[in-house]
Design a protein around this motif. Structure first.
Motif, mmCIF file in Angstrom:
data_model
loop_
_atom_site.group_PDB
_atom_site.id
_atom_site.type_symbol
_atom_site.label_atom_id
_atom_site.label_comp_id
_atom_site.label_asym_id
_atom_site.label_seq_id
_atom_site.Cartn_x
_atom_site.Cartn_y
_atom_site.Cartn_z
ATOM 1 N N ASP A 1 45.766 59.058 48.900
ATOM 2 C CA ASP A 1 45.589 59.990 47.796
ATOM 3 C C ASP A 1 44.107 60.131 47.470
ATOM 4 O OD1 ASP A 1 48.359 60.613 47.115
ATOM 5 O OD2 ASP A 1 48.511 58.508 46.524
ATOM 6 N N VAL A 2 43.748 61.280 46.930
ATOM 7 C CA VAL A 2 42.338 61.571 46.631
ATOM 8 C C VAL A 2 42.183 61.855 45.150
ATOM 9 C CG1 VAL A 2 40.402 63.110 47.113
ATOM 10 C CG2 VAL A 2 42.022 62.547 48.929
ATOM 11 N N ARG A 3 41.202 61.229 44.545
ATOM 12 C CA ARG A 3 40.913 61.506 43.138
ATOM 13 C C ARG A 3 40.396 62.933 42.987
ATOM 14 N NH1 ARG A 3 40.462 56.664 40.180
ATOM 15 N NH2 ARG A 3 40.192 54.786 41.465
ATOM 16 N N ARG A 4 40.756 63.579 41.905
ATOM 17 C CA ARG A 4 40.286 64.951 41.673
ATOM 18 C C ARG A 4 38.762 65.010 41.637
ATOM 19 N NH1 ARG A 4 44.079 68.602 40.353
ATOM 20 N NH2 ARG A 4 46.163 67.854 39.786
ATOM 21 N N GLY A 5 38.157 63.958 41.119
ATOM 22 C CA GLY A 5 36.701 63.936 41.045
ATOM 23 C C GLY A 5 36.023 63.850 42.398
ATOM 24 N N ASP A 6 36.790 63.459 43.427
ATOM 25 C CA ASP A 6 36.220 63.341 44.771
ATOM 26 C C ASP A 6 36.400 64.606 45.601
ATOM 27 O OD1 ASP A 6 35.518 60.740 44.206
ATOM 28 O OD2 ASP A 6 37.378 59.893 45.023
ATOM 29 N N LEU A 7 37.138 65.575 45.072
ATOM 30 C CA LEU A 7 37.443 66.771 45.858
ATOM 31 C C LEU A 7 36.190 67.570 46.210
ATOM 32 C CD1 LEU A 7 40.721 68.062 44.137
ATOM 33 C CD2 LEU A 7 40.483 66.936 46.356
ATOM 34 N N GLN A 8 35.258 67.678 45.249
ATOM 35 C CA GLN A 8 34.058 68.470 45.510
ATOM 36 C C GLN A 8 33.245 67.856 46.639
ATOM 37 O OE1 GLN A 8 33.301 71.508 44.074
ATOM 38 N NE2 GLN A 8 31.855 71.493 45.785
ATOM 39 N N ALA A 9 33.165 66.520 46.661
ATOM 40 C CA ALA A 9 32.428 65.849 47.731
ATOM 41 C C ALA A 9 33.091 66.109 49.081
ATOM 42 C CB ALA A 9 32.351 64.348 47.458
ATOM 43 N N ILE A 10 34.421 66.164 49.091
ATOM 44 C CA ILE A 10 35.147 66.454 50.327
ATOM 45 C C ILE A 10 34.880 67.890 50.766
ATOM 46 C CG2 ILE A 10 37.447 66.709 51.344
ATOM 47 C CD1 ILE A 10 38.344 64.417 49.559
ATOM 48 N N TYR A 11 34.916 68.822 49.800
ATOM 49 C CA TYR A 11 34.619 70.222 50.128
ATOM 50 C C TYR A 11 33.207 70.358 50.705
ATOM 51 C CZ TYR A 11 38.721 71.479 47.311
ATOM 52 O OH TYR A 11 39.992 71.599 46.815
ATOM 53 N N ASP A 12 32.249 69.686 50.087
ATOM 54 C CA ASP A 12 30.864 69.756 50.557
ATOM 55 C C ASP A 12 30.746 69.200 51.979
ATOM 56 O OD1 ASP A 12 30.177 70.824 48.134
ATOM 57 O OD2 ASP A 12 29.416 68.942 47.294
ATOM 58 N N SER A 13 31.432 68.091 52.225
ATOM 59 C CA SER A 13 31.394 67.488 53.556
ATOM 60 C C SER A 13 32.000 68.418 54.599
ATOM 61 C CB SER A 13 32.140 66.153 53.537
ATOM 62 O OG SER A 13 32.153 65.562 54.815
ATOM 63 N N LEU A 14 33.103 69.075 54.243
ATOM 64 C CA LEU A 14 33.740 70.009 55.171
ATOM 65 C C LEU A 14 32.858 71.230 55.423
ATOM 66 C CD1 LEU A 14 37.448 69.905 53.905
ATOM 67 C CD2 LEU A 14 36.546 68.971 56.041
#
Length: 245
Positions: A152-165
């Motif tokens: 599971d991914v914390r909502r606060g970590d989603l932006q970092a994932i988007y940036d990485s992608l």
């Protein structure tokens, strides 16, 4: 998962909601908890005047590891044997997500195993549950990870994932453009080479015809033909000659 969500939704009291979460955390077939975390009843546990410890435990099973539990164990409920085993599986998944080569000593320490065999059994059990694909190298005392499921991914970590992608996508696009330019250049060079080969072949045929009409082919031309016409040129000459018939 749907049955747990329905039961949790129907819970009339906080105590009933906690019982549902307890059973969920013991269920050996469920390793993702995002839908439960987002459910209204679970949110009530988090937003009450005194947040329920089982909400914190549910969060830990969603995002945390055994080390996190040990660090906050005084504020969290005591784990049952099944829950402890499940948290170790999830901790191994987190470790495998960070590194594809896991030393035995690190795993024994992070998973709080009494000995090497216990750690190996835990890794094998995690593989059987479909959470991990890996090989145990007993000689080098390493676990080599081939595949691991996501947690599971914390909502606060989603932006970092988007940036990485986005960065990964930009790198892929740049490499694709480089490959495209290389392919186009190679194709142009191939077309140019074939055109020169045809030009040379036709010029050579004209020389043959000219000397044949004048009474024969000089020895110097025969040597020229043999010495300077590559196999590719000769093959092209044969193909061209065959197409004339």
């Amino acid at each position: 998962m749907d049955s747990y969500l329905n039961t949790l939704h129907a819970a009339a009291t906080e105590s009933e909601a906690v019982q549902v979460i307890q059973r969920l955390l013991e269920d050996e077939s469920i390793y993702h908890f995002g839908r439960v975390l987002d459910s209204p009843k679970a949110r009530e546990l988090a937003t009450s005047e005194q947040p329920n410890a089982y909400w914190s435990l549910l969060e830990l099973f969603s995002f945390g590891t055994l080390s996190d539990y040990k660090a906050a164990s005084t504020q969290l409920p005591e784990l049952t044997e099944r829950q402890l085993e499940k948290l170790k599986h999830l901790s191994l998944v987190s470790l495998a997500s960070v590194s594809k080569v896991l030393p035995y000593d690190d795993l024994i320490r992070e998973l709080d195993c009494a000995h090497e065999q216990q750690m190996e059994d835990l890794v094998i059990d995690t593989i059987y549950k479909g959470l991990l694909s890996a090989k145990l190298d007993q000689q080098r005392r390493l676990v080599e990870v081939e595949f691991v499921v996501g947690r599971d991914v914390r909502r606060g970590d989603l932006q970092a994932i988007y940036d990485s992608l986005d960065k990964w996508s930009a790198v892929c696009e740049k490499e694709l453009n480089t490959l495209t330019v290389g392919v186009n250049t190679a194709e142009q060079e191939l077309v140019s080479k074939r055109a020169k080969e045809r030009e040379f072949t036709f010029a050579l045929q004209d020389l043959h015809m000219e000397h044949a009409s004048s009474g024969g082919e000089p020895e110097s031309l025969a040597r020229y033909d043999s010495q300077y016409t590559s196999s590719e040129y000769q093959n092209e000459e044969r193909r061209t000659g065959a197409s004339d018939f």
